[in-house]
Every structure is written in C-alpha cells, then in structure tokens.
Design an enzyme around this catalytic site. Structure first.
Site, PDB file in Angstrom:
ATOM      1  CG  HIS A 233      -0.190  -0.247   2.506  1.00  0.00           C
ATOM      2  ND1 HIS A 233       0.019  -1.512   3.007  1.00  0.00           N
ATOM      3  CD2 HIS A 233       0.412   0.586   3.389  1.00  0.00           C
ATOM      4  CE1 HIS A 233       0.694  -1.448   4.135  1.00  0.00           C
ATOM      5  NE2 HIS A 233       0.960  -0.177   4.382  1.00  0.00           N
TER       6      HIS A 233
ATOM      7  NE  ARG B 220       9.065  -6.381   8.136  1.00  0.00           N
ATOM      8  CZ  ARG B 220       7.849  -5.885   8.280  1.00  0.00           C
ATOM      9  NH1 ARG B 220       7.443  -4.853   7.559  1.00  0.00           N
ATOM     10  NH2 ARG B 220       7.014  -6.420   9.148  1.00  0.00           N
TER      11      ARG B 220
ATOM     12  CD  GLU C  79       4.487  -7.990   8.099  1.00  0.00           C
ATOM     13  OE1 GLU C  79       4.004  -7.877   9.238  1.00  0.00           O
ATOM     14  OE2 GLU C  79       4.256  -7.181   7.185  1.00  0.00           O
TER      15      GLU C  79
ATOM     16  CG  ASP D 117       4.641  -3.598   5.809  1.00  0.00           C
ATOM     17  OD1 ASP D 117       4.721  -4.142   6.935  1.00  0.00           O
ATOM     18  OD2 ASP D 117       3.648  -2.952   5.434  1.00  0.00           O
TER      19      ASP D 117
END
Length: 212
Positions: free
Chosen positions: A70, A148, A179, A150
């Site tokens: 997003h 990383r 994730e 999300d």
C-alpha cells in the site's frame, strides 16, 4: 545512531534493521509519502548515506523496510487520483469502485480498511516498474544490504519475481526478507525472497513455552 555504532558493534550486532525511514505523515511511517526521501524526523538522505558508509566501515550491514502493498494517502501518486479520478494516469494503480476515491464510505481497497493506506495493484506492470525503481535507488545511491518487505504475502508473486530479478543486477548479494504471517514456502522456493519473518515458528514457541 552514527554516534552509537561502536557501542552497537560491541554488543555483537552485525546488522541494523530499520522500520520505514521514508517520508510519512504518521509515527509508524508505513504510509509512505515519498519513497525516496528520508523523513525529516530521522534526518536527511545525506545523513543516511553517512550512516550506511560508517556501518560498512565497521563490517556491519543495513536493512531497511520497504512498503509496496500500500501507499500513503498523501503520496503525490494517490493524490493525483484523488484530484483527477479515472482520468489520472495512476488510476489503474489502485482498486477503486467509482470515478474517484471516497473515504466515507470507503470505495477503494486499503490496508486494514484504513483510508490512509490505499492498496496498490502489484499485478500492474507500471507498479512493478515503480517498485523496482525504488529498490534500485536505495541500493545504488546508498548501498543498503537488505530489505524487509512489509505485508509481502499480499503483493503479487509476479511483482516479487520481477523485483528480485531486477535488483540483483544492482547488488547480487542483496537479501530480501518477506513479512508473511503464514507458511512462506511458495515465496522462498520461487526465487522471490531469501528469508522470511517466521511468525509460525514464533507462534509455535509461544504455544509451547508460554501457554503449555
């Protein structure tokens, strides 16, 4: 952090992972306004480059958080859609039920149904290209070592495959950590991520050691 690098290294830490550092209107920074600008609450792009360089001098790696599931409501890309509706060149980057985004009642897909985090259509080739542009930017300009990713399990497999294929040309050693709150095998076996935030293992440990 630059001033504390020796202390951090003495603790035995060899990698520093940052939650989102880019410009945002929130405290958590997962609603990105500018993907290529360090938020002023933390410093500047120049200072971040200094941090990465100093960390590398001490044999330490830097991992930063990237948010592609997003985008922030106030990001200029989404604001273009807010102003122009379906006439915006970015209209098909999102999932909008109507001529233009409306907050109440919410007529577009958003993370956790929160208006401030409009969900991106990561199957869209233009969105994939933008993801790649951002990924290459932090590697080529600053030398970050890992990302990383999300809410990575809600991003299209095709997007991660294209992302990985493109950014390893900038740094073949870059590490992608997704994730995912579920079994990540199908992401790890398709050359998309190197690793995952292993929540199922965390839950198993909690159930065994804490609950039982």
């Amino acid at each position: 952090i630059i001033n504390k690098l020796d202390y951090i290294k003495d603790l035995g830490i060899d990698t520093i992972y940052f939650t989102p550092l880019t410009e945002s209107g929130s405290n958590h920074k997962y609603d990105v306004i500018d993907y290529m600008k360090i938020d002023k609450q933390f410093g500047t792009n120049k200072e971040f480059k200094l941090l990465v360089d100093k960390a590398h001098e001490k044999g330490m790696k830097i991992c930063i958080d990237l948010v592609f599931n997003h985008i922030g409501y106030n990001n200029k890309i989404f604001q273009d859609v807010v102003k122009k509706g379906k006439k915006s060149k970015y209209a098909n980057w999102f999932f909008i039920d109507g001529e233009q985004p409306v907050q109440k009642p919410l007529n577009y897909k958003a993370f956790a149904d929160f208006y401030g985090m409009p969900k991106l259509d990561t199957n869209n080739p233009e969105v994939m290209d933008y993801m790649i542009k951002v990924g290459k930017f932090w590697i080529e300009k600053f030398g970050v070592d890992a990302y990383r990713l999300d809410v990575a399990n809600e991003v299209a497999h095709s997007a991660w495959q294209a992302f990985k294929k493109a950014i390893i040309k900038s740094d073949p050693k870059v590490i992608l950590i997704g994730e995912c709150w579920h079994n990540s095998a199908n992401y790890l076996s398709n050359a998309e991520w190197e690793s995952t935030m292993n929540y199922p293992f965390t839950n198993a440990c909690e159930n065994f050691y804490v609950n039982n």
